[in-house]
Design an enzyme around this catalytic site. Structure first.
Site, PDB file in Angstrom:
ATOM      1  CB  ALA A   1      -0.954   0.079   1.079  1.00  0.00           C
TER       2      ALA A   1
ATOM      3  CD  GLU B   1       8.807   3.164  -2.520  1.00  0.00           C
ATOM      4  OE1 GLU B   1       8.675   3.444  -4.055  1.00  0.00           O
ATOM      5  OE2 GLU B   1       8.304   2.690  -1.785  1.00  0.00           O
TER       6      GLU B   1
ATOM      7  CG  HIS C   1       6.179   1.386  -5.079  1.00  0.00           C
ATOM      8  ND1 HIS C   1       6.353   2.837  -4.310  1.00  0.00           N
ATOM      9  CD2 HIS C   1       4.651   1.609  -5.712  1.00  0.00           C
ATOM     10  CE1 HIS C   1       5.294   3.562  -4.719  1.00  0.00           C
ATOM     11  NE2 HIS C   1       4.582   2.291  -5.338  1.00  0.00           N
TER      12      HIS C   1
END
Length: 530
Positions: A232, A262, A280
């Site tokens: 999520a 990230e 991701h």
């Protein structure tokens, strides 16, 4: 001839996206990741289509004086300065539902990978090691799966898990039991879910309340054979606490697709044998990417034609009467205040419009109210088009009630709702003066009038002397300045409601101190800054 509007493609988009734009625009392309090229290309465009590599911040928006629409072909908007866009009158649209199936399927992929150790077994075999006995797994059949958050993605995960013969538990304070029954899931408390589940997957929005939601305390409650999955938002799982739980054997493993920062390529928990990580990939399917591109292309067409845009995240772009338009941001704020005051799942919402504008088309106010109600409670981006869908998915009945009669104000906008425990919540607001100042004029039946600010504090307590002094002292001790305050009461010595506007956020521990000292039954802050 009138020049065609210019649409800039700042990143590679599918041919279907260009086809969806149609022949009515001049299409230009640039490399949005190259800052110099981007700023130069933005100078004469009406719309820009981006993915995640292009940063549309205040500088980029300021360099595009003709810009009317920023379209993000995806869900996240971290690379778009929505506040700067709104101030410049630039609409921001995205594709909030484009990745829901992809994200749900990736969740199932992580669960299956953890149950059967597929990535580890594959890596070992490719390395020339036949470790059949080492990678003996477990069936999902008759296992208990806990889903935290039953929004669109969580609901899709639940539907797909039915075919595996699992028992599904869910925690979502904004889902009714009727909706849960439709999905074949059992609503439980978060503690019950954590204690009973063999797999826990989280699908919540990232808010101050949900950051670190699965942390040390949660891992202590879980079985030592249980697994955690997060596709999520980065930060919903406390990464340090996850590493510690794995090191100490408090949980069996984890499947993680999103991270606090990230790209992340060397976090400590990556080294654990029973951890599966992906970079991701939630929206990384051909289908999701194409859906996103086509969706925002259609929104760009609508926006440049001056019509209502389904997925506008900051402003409503439709043909709305000028008398109605100022009420849209007010109604959205009322929705967020309404949600902040709820303590149980909502079963019905009445959106009320009273006064002169009730004779006009006020459908946009209903959409704005629902957008506000769900903005802080679901993981997906809420827009004017998907807000009614979110209500329907949660089994919430919605009514738009209009009347041209308004006794005290020219126009009054309101939201009232019934909760599962039988209680009622209501808020009302109005716009006053030539500057159309947004004011809150009612909360739960108490009459008041106070300008709406970024930080509101609502308190309900027994009316008695000394309360205002106590509030001033406690907030002052924490360097929190009161900008405005109003007190309303049912009767002398009865229940009193205080509404404060303050200059900064009130930490939860300060609210709790206030609640205890004044014996408040309600002590809530509403943060409207975002």
């Amino acid at each position: 001839m009138t020049a065609r509007p210019v649409v800039l493609l700042a990143e590679d988009l599918s041919p279907a996206t260009v086809d969806a734009l149609g022949p009515d625009f001049e299409i230009r392309s640039t490399d949005g990741a190259d800052r110099g090229l981007l700023l130069e290309a933005l100078a004469h465009v009406d719309a820009v289509l981006i993915r995640s590599a292009t940063r549309m911040d205040a500088e980029a928006i300021a360099s595009a004086p003709k810009l009317k629409v920023i379209a993000r072909a995806g869900v996240g908007l971290d690379n778009v300065d929505i506040r700067a866009a709104t101030q410049a009158g630039v609409m921001v649209v995205n594709a909030p539902t484009s990745n829901v199936i992809s994200a749900a399927e990736l969740t199932l992929g992580h669960i299956l990978s953890l149950a059967r150790h597929i990535p580890q077994a594959s890596a070992a075999l490719k390395a020339g090691q036949w470790k059949r006995s080492l990678y003996s797994g477990s069936e999902l059949y008759e296992k208990t799966i806990g889903i935290i958050g039953l929004g669109r993605i969580g609901a899709l995960v639940a539907e797909r898990l039915q075919g595996f013969g699992t028992q599904i538990l869910a925690y979502d304070p904004y889902i009714t039991s009727a909706r849960a029954a439709q999905l074949g899931v059992q609503l439980v408390t978060l503690e019950e879910l954590l204690r009973a589940s063999d797999f826990v997957t989280i699908h919540m929005p990232k808010t101050p309340e949900t950051i670190g939601m699965l942390g040390a305390e949660a891992f202590e409650l879980m079985k030592d054979t249980a697994y955690v999955v997060n596709v999520a938002r980065g930060g919903l799982v406390d990464e340090d606490a996850l590493h510690a739980a794995l090191e100490e054997g408090r949980i069996a493993g984890a499947g993680i697709d999103v991270f606090v920062e990230e790209p992340s390529i060397d976090l400590p928990f990556f080294a654990h044998e029973r951890v599966v990580v992906t970079p991701h990939l939630g929206a990384s399917t051909d289908e999701a990417q194409e859906k996103a591109g086509v969706s925002v292309a259609k929104s760009v067409r609508l926006a440049l034609a001056g019509e209502l845009v389904p997925d506008a995240v900051n402003v409503a772009g439709g043909v709305i009467d000028p008398a109605v338009r100022p009420g849209i941001p007010l109604m959205e704020k009322l929705g967020r205040i309404f949600t902040a005051l709820t303590h149980d799942s909502v079963t019905q919402i009445d959106i009320e419009v009273a006064g002169e504008i009730a004779a006009l088309d006020v459908k946009a106010l209903e959409l704005a109210a629902l957008k506000g109600v769900f903005t802080d409670v679901v993981s997906e981006q809420v827009s004017y088009v998907n807000a009614p869908v979110l209500a329907e998915q949660r089994g919430v009945a919605v009514r738009l009630i209009t009347t041209v009669e308004s006794e005290e104000y020219r126009n009054v906008l309101g939201i009232s709702g019934a909760l599962s425990d039988g209680s009622q919540i209501s808020v009302a607001g109005t716009l006053t003066g030539p500057k159309q100042v947004e004011k809150l004029v009612g909360v739960n039946g108490y009459d008041l009038e106070i300008p709406i600010s970024d930080h509101l504090v609502v308190l309900l307590y027994a009316d008695r002397p000394g309360i205002i002094g106590t509030l001033g002292r406690l907030l002052g001790e924490h360097d929190i300045n009161i900008a405005g305050m109003q007190v309303a009461r049912s009767r002398e010595g009865g229940q009193a409601l205080s509404l404060l506007t303050v200059d900064s956020a009130v930490p939860q521990e300060v609210l709790e101190t206030i609640r205890v000292e004044i014996g408040a039954s309600v002590a809530r802050e509403v943060d409207l800054q975002d």
